[in-house]
Design a protein around this motif. Structure first.
Motif, PDB file in Angstrom:
ATOM      1  N   TRP A  18      36.420   1.827  -4.131  1.00 31.21           N
ATOM      2  CA  TRP A  18      37.076   0.564  -3.760  1.00 31.21           C
ATOM      3  C   TRP A  18      35.961  -0.444  -3.535  1.00 31.21           C
ATOM      4  CZ3 TRP A  18      38.692  -0.776   1.808  1.00 31.21           C
ATOM      5  CH2 TRP A  18      39.417  -1.976   1.840  1.00 31.21           C
ATOM      6  N   ASP A  19      35.949  -1.528  -4.329  1.00 29.08           N
ATOM      7  CA  ASP A  19      34.831  -2.456  -4.251  1.00 29.08           C
ATOM      8  C   ASP A  19      35.206  -3.744  -3.530  1.00 29.08           C
ATOM      9  OD1 ASP A  19      36.212  -4.098  -6.054  1.00 29.08           O
ATOM     10  OD2 ASP A  19      35.091  -3.378  -7.786  1.00 29.08           O
ATOM     11  N   LYS A  21      35.729  -6.608  -4.586  1.00 33.73           N
ATOM     12  CA  LYS A  21      36.721  -7.428  -5.286  1.00 33.73           C
ATOM     13  C   LYS A  21      38.122  -6.821  -5.168  1.00 33.73           C
ATOM     14  CE  LYS A  21      33.429  -9.229  -8.691  1.00 33.73           C
ATOM     15  NZ  LYS A  21      33.112  -9.363 -10.135  1.00 33.73           N
ATOM     16  N   ASN A  22      38.262  -5.814  -4.300  1.00 28.24           N
ATOM     17  CA  ASN A  22      39.539  -5.134  -4.057  1.00 28.24           C
ATOM     18  C   ASN A  22      40.052  -4.387  -5.285  1.00 28.24           C
ATOM     19  OD1 ASN A  22      39.684  -5.937  -1.372  1.00 28.24           O
ATOM     20  ND2 ASN A  22      40.652  -7.873  -1.895  1.00 28.24           N
ATOM     21  N   THR A  23      39.111  -3.946  -6.134  1.00 24.58           N
ATOM     22  CA  THR A  23      39.469  -3.161  -7.314  1.00 24.58           C
ATOM     23  C   THR A  23      39.214  -1.681  -7.043  1.00 24.58           C
ATOM     24  OG1 THR A  23      38.866  -5.000  -8.757  1.00 24.58           O
ATOM     25  CG2 THR A  23      39.085  -2.836  -9.782  1.00 24.58           C
ATOM     26  N   TYR A  25      38.782   2.019  -8.692  1.00 23.34           N
ATOM     27  CA  TYR A  25      38.477   2.753  -9.917  1.00 23.34           C
ATOM     28  C   TYR A  25      38.514   4.248  -9.634  1.00 23.34           C
ATOM     29  CZ  TYR A  25      36.615  -1.563 -12.012  1.00 23.34           C
ATOM     30  OH  TYR A  25      36.458  -2.829 -12.512  1.00 23.34           O
ATOM     31  N   LYS A  44      40.267   1.908 -14.304  1.00 26.89           N
ATOM     32  CA  LYS A  44      40.770   0.937 -13.333  1.00 26.89           C
ATOM     33  C   LYS A  44      42.188   1.303 -12.905  1.00 26.89           C
ATOM     34  CE  LYS A  44      41.618  -4.038 -12.831  1.00 26.89           C
ATOM     35  NZ  LYS A  44      41.520  -5.347 -13.527  1.00 26.89           N
ATOM     36  N   THR A  46      43.821  -0.449  -9.931  1.00 22.65           N
ATOM     37  CA  THR A  46      44.429  -1.721  -9.525  1.00 22.65           C
ATOM     38  C   THR A  46      43.329  -2.661  -9.054  1.00 22.65           C
ATOM     39  OG1 THR A  46      46.019  -2.779  -8.023  1.00 22.65           O
ATOM     40  CG2 THR A  46      44.806  -0.898  -7.164  1.00 22.65           C
ATOM     41  N   ASP A  47      43.609  -3.956  -9.106  1.00 29.19           N
ATOM     42  CA  ASP A  47      42.677  -4.950  -8.561  1.00 29.19           C
ATOM     43  C   ASP A  47      43.316  -5.710  -7.390  1.00 29.19           C
ATOM     44  OD1 ASP A  47      44.540  -6.480  -9.874  1.00 29.19           O
ATOM     45  OD2 ASP A  47      43.126  -7.428 -11.255  1.00 29.19           O
ATOM     46  N   GLN A  48      44.344  -5.093  -6.812  1.00 32.08           N
ATOM     47  CA  GLN A  48      45.095  -5.731  -5.722  1.00 32.08           C
ATOM     48  C   GLN A  48      44.999  -4.945  -4.417  1.00 32.08           C
ATOM     49  OE1 GLN A  48      46.912  -8.720  -6.178  1.00 32.08           O
ATOM     50  NE2 GLN A  48      45.888  -8.734  -8.164  1.00 32.08           N
ATOM     51  N   ASN A  64      48.609  -3.478  -1.002  1.00 30.89           N
ATOM     52  CA  ASN A  64      48.320  -4.648  -1.831  1.00 30.89           C
ATOM     53  C   ASN A  64      48.157  -5.911  -0.979  1.00 30.89           C
ATOM     54  OD1 ASN A  64      50.901  -5.561  -1.146  1.00 30.89           O
ATOM     55  ND2 ASN A  64      51.810  -4.999  -3.104  1.00 30.89           N
ATOM     56  N   ASP A  99      52.056   1.437  -9.702  1.00 34.58           N
ATOM     57  CA  ASP A  99      52.181   0.248  -8.843  1.00 34.58           C
ATOM     58  C   ASP A  99      53.598   0.062  -8.290  1.00 34.58           C
ATOM     59  OD1 ASP A  99      49.500  -0.326  -9.443  1.00 34.58           O
ATOM     60  OD2 ASP A  99      50.072  -1.438 -11.230  1.00 34.58           O
TER      61      ASP A  99
END
Length: 309
Positions: A18-19, A21-23, A25, A44, A46-48, A64, A99
């Motif tokens: 979890w980075d 940028k809220n992504t 992997y 990937k 999610t990015d949320q 999210n 999701d």
């Protein structure tokens, strides 16, 4: 770079990151790339994500940006999803869900292998295979429509829950740490990790430690307690080759900052001086941080704290 947190999957062959940028992997440790800077393939999710809670190699919850709890995975039969017949279970089997919003108004969440726990309406709720410590549930484990997929505990005391962890040996056991420093356990007690009694399975939460605990971790046959005085204690299987399980607490070390049990027969911890130590059974995937360790200590029991890095 920019990673805020990382967690292992159920087989320790997948990592979830979890980075900033809220992504989120998923990194597969079995699939290498030809890029020397990026050794393993990543996917990937999610990015949320404002928080992430993996429960296996194929299943994950995350929070999210709308403060909703979402699910991505394939094993919906053992989660909170409502299946009303064998037919609906069969349709859901190995069917990928991505999701899907499953919860709202959740204040706190925790995850371990095969378990997701959350606080809502000041109650603690638990879902997942971890609930099948009940013999009746085992009989119906493949028929989720015949058993309770979500159970409520600590009604009206959800705000007092500090941590929830789950381990599995012969069967599942769950430990809950409250803010008052007490630890409560439910599930398998065949190795007396919860109480020093002949009760094989605790069907309700009972007190495992009365006070002074600030972190608890559990794996298949060991539970460790990090006390508020920063001493680390273990109960269950010892760290010698033929050592049996024991209810009596054994002191491991002092001045400990944080601890984890990555898998069976291993304990890793970081002391206040930011130095990492390990104990237990050493394999090529555990304590081999250097060539010196991997050649000398592969396949042996480390029964005293070993400095790792």
């Amino acid at each position: 770079t920019g990673v805020k947190d990382v967690k292992a999957g159920g087989t320790n062959l997948l990592l979830t990151t979890w980075d900033k940028k809220n992504t989120v992997y998923q990194i597969d440790l079995l699939e290498k790339t030809k890029d020397k800077k990026i050794c393993y393939k990543k996917y990937k999710i999610t990015d949320q994500a404002e928080g992430f809670y993996p429960i296996s190699d194929t299943d994950m919850f995350y929070r999210n940006k709308k403060d909703e709890i979402c699910y991505t995975g394939v094993n919906t039969c053992h989660m909170m999803f409502e299946h009303k017949s064998a037919e609906t279970c069969k349709k859901a089997e190995d069917r990928h869900v991505r999701d899907r919003v499953v919860l709202k108004d959740v204040t706190k969440c925790w995850s371990s292998e095969d378990m997701f726990a959350y606080v809502k309406d000041n109650n603690l709720y638990i879902t997942g295979w971890a609930l099948t410590f009940d013999a009746r549930d085992k009989q119906n484990s493949k028929k989720c429509y015949q058993r309770e997929n979500v159970k409520c505990f600590f009604e009206g005391k959800g705000d007092q829950v500090k941590q929830v962890v789950c381990g599995q040996d012969r069967d599942y056991m769950i430990f809950v740490l409250l803010k008052d420093g007490s630890v409560w356990g439910i599930g398998d007690n065949s190795r007396r990790l919860i109480t020093n009694t002949d009760t094989k399975t605790h069907m309700e939460f009972v007190k495992a430690e009365s006070k002074g605990i600030k972190q608890v971790e559990v794996c298949e046959n060991t539970v460790v307690f990090l006390k508020k005085d920063n001493t680390l204690w273990a109960r269950g299987r010892g760290f010698r080759k033929k050592e049996k399980c024991s209810y009596q607490l054994r002191k491991i070390d002092s001045n400990v900052k944080e601890v984890c049990l990555p898998c069976r027969n291993k304990v890793l911890y970081v002391k206040k001086d930011s130095v990492a130590y390990g104990m237990g059974y050493s394999t090529a995937l555990s304590f081999d941080f250097t060539d010196r360790y991997s050649k000398r200590y592969r396949g042996v029991w480390i029964n005293k704290p070993m400095k790792l890095m």
